[in-house]
Design a protein around this motif. Structure first.
Motif, short mmCIF file in Angstrom:
data_model
loop_
_atom_site.label_atom_id
_atom_site.label_comp_id
_atom_site.label_asym_id
_atom_site.label_seq_id
_atom_site.Cartn_x
_atom_site.Cartn_y
_atom_site.Cartn_z
N PRO A 24 0.82 -1.22 0.00
CA PRO A 24 0.00 0.00 0.00
C PRO A 24 0.85 1.27 0.00
O PRO A 24 1.94 1.30 0.59
CB PRO A 24 -0.81 -0.13 1.30
N ALA A 25 0.33 2.32 -0.63
CA ALA A 25 1.05 3.58 -0.75
C ALA A 25 0.83 4.44 0.50
O ALA A 25 0.32 5.57 0.43
CB ALA A 25 0.59 4.32 -2.00
N VAL A 26 1.16 3.88 1.65
CA VAL A 26 1.12 4.59 2.93
C VAL A 26 2.42 4.31 3.65
O VAL A 26 3.21 3.44 3.23
CB VAL A 26 -0.08 4.14 3.80
N GLU A 27 2.65 5.02 4.74
CA GLU A 27 3.87 4.77 5.52
C GLU A 27 3.85 3.35 6.07
O GLU A 27 2.86 2.92 6.67
CB GLU A 27 3.97 5.76 6.68
N HIS A 28 4.95 2.64 5.89
CA HIS A 28 5.06 1.28 6.40
C HIS A 28 5.71 1.32 7.78
O HIS A 28 6.83 1.81 7.94
CB HIS A 28 5.91 0.42 5.45
N LEU A 29 5.01 0.79 8.76
CA LEU A 29 5.52 0.82 10.14
C LEU A 29 6.41 -0.37 10.46
O LEU A 29 7.01 -0.41 11.54
CB LEU A 29 4.35 0.87 11.13
N ASP A 30 6.48 -1.34 9.57
CA ASP A 30 7.38 -2.49 9.74
C ASP A 30 8.34 -2.54 8.57
O ASP A 30 8.03 -2.03 7.48
CB ASP A 30 6.58 -3.80 9.79
N PRO A 31 9.51 -3.16 8.75
CA PRO A 31 10.40 -3.35 7.61
C PRO A 31 9.72 -4.23 6.57
O PRO A 31 9.12 -5.24 6.90
CB PRO A 31 11.62 -4.06 8.22
N ALA A 32 9.79 -3.82 5.31
CA ALA A 32 9.14 -4.58 4.24
C ALA A 32 10.04 -5.71 3.78
O ALA A 32 11.17 -5.47 3.35
CB ALA A 32 8.80 -3.66 3.07
N PRO A 33 9.57 -6.97 3.89
CA PRO A 33 10.37 -8.09 3.38
C PRO A 33 10.45 -8.04 1.86
O PRO A 33 9.70 -7.29 1.22
CB PRO A 33 9.59 -9.32 3.86
#
Length: 243
Positions: free
Chosen positions: A135-144
């Motif tokens: 999703p085009a929102v801030e990612h609160l976790d590291p993206a695998p």
């Protein structure tokens, strides 16, 4: 769910040979998992092709992200972490060891491992082919490195805790059986919400991940042929089925 299906390992507790268990696994888990993989990939192509990536889902992600607070950021961080690979594998290994020790039935104890291994295989193959951006929102976790579709966290937690819920049905104490069943049902839902809240997956990614986990858990539970329609049934099994 059919009581005979749920209590199949109590109705027939006979020890299989390793060879027969492997053959059953190939026919009753691997073959259906290939079909499941095809269905998930096909849906992924549909989403990214004719459906144009389902742009309406971006509004859902933005709406959820707009309601973030520091408190819920901390709470969902814990919920999301429950679905992490290392946590799922660690819980599974401990559970398999304890169940094997308590029941002395290796063919029963390995069911959670079969569920998450099958789910992971379908997930890794599907997410590699169906390349959907997060999703085009801030990612609160590291993206695998895997794509957004389907959710591996959701699939893994659903597969693991659904098998635990099925295993819990042999608990004789009613309140404890119900409590464990509810907890096992709620945990994947918390993981799924956390992944949506933290901007790591679209809603459909989470729902398809859940389907992957449910199907793989049921395949794992059914992986071994059991005699549940005829033959001698122990009094314990008979009582379990009548509950």
């Amino acid at each position: 769910m059919n009581h005979t299906f749920v209590h199949r390992y109590e109705i027939d507790s006979s020890r299989p040979t390793v060879g027969s268990a492997l053959r059953d696994f190939a026919l009753r888990v691997l073959a259906p998992a290939v079909v499941l993989f095809g269905a998930i990939v096909g849906l992924g192509f549909l989403i990214m092709g004719p459906l144009g990536g389902l742009p309406s889902e971006e509004s859902i992600s933005r709406s959820v992200a707009a309601g973030r607070t520091s408190t819920w950021n901390s709470i969902t961080a814990v919920w999301s972490h429950i679905g992490n690979t290392e946590i799922v594998i660690g819980v599974c290994l401990v559970a398999v060891a304890l169940i094997w020790w308590r029941t002395k039935q290796w063919w029963y104890a390995v069911i959670p491992a079969i569920a998450i291994a099958t789910q992971a295989s379908v997930f890794v193959a599907a997410t590699t082919i169906a390349d959907r951006k997060r999703p085009a929102v801030e990612h609160l976790d590291p993206a695998p490195p895997t794509s957004s579709y389907p959710s591996g966290h959701m699939g893994a937690s659903t597969a693991l805790y659904l098998t635990f819920a099925l295993m819990a049905q042999r608990i004789q104490t009613v309140w404890l059986r119900r409590l464990i069943t509810v907890v096992c049902a709620v945990i994947p839902l918390l993981v799924g919400y956390a992944r949506l809240y933290r901007g790591m997956h679209h809603l459909v990614d989470i729902l398809v991940g859940m389907v992957n986990g449910i199907v793989c858990a049921l395949l794992a539970w059914n992986y071994l042929r059991r005699k549940t329609t005829s033959g001698r049934v122990s009094s314990t099994a008979r009582e379990a089925v009548s509950r």
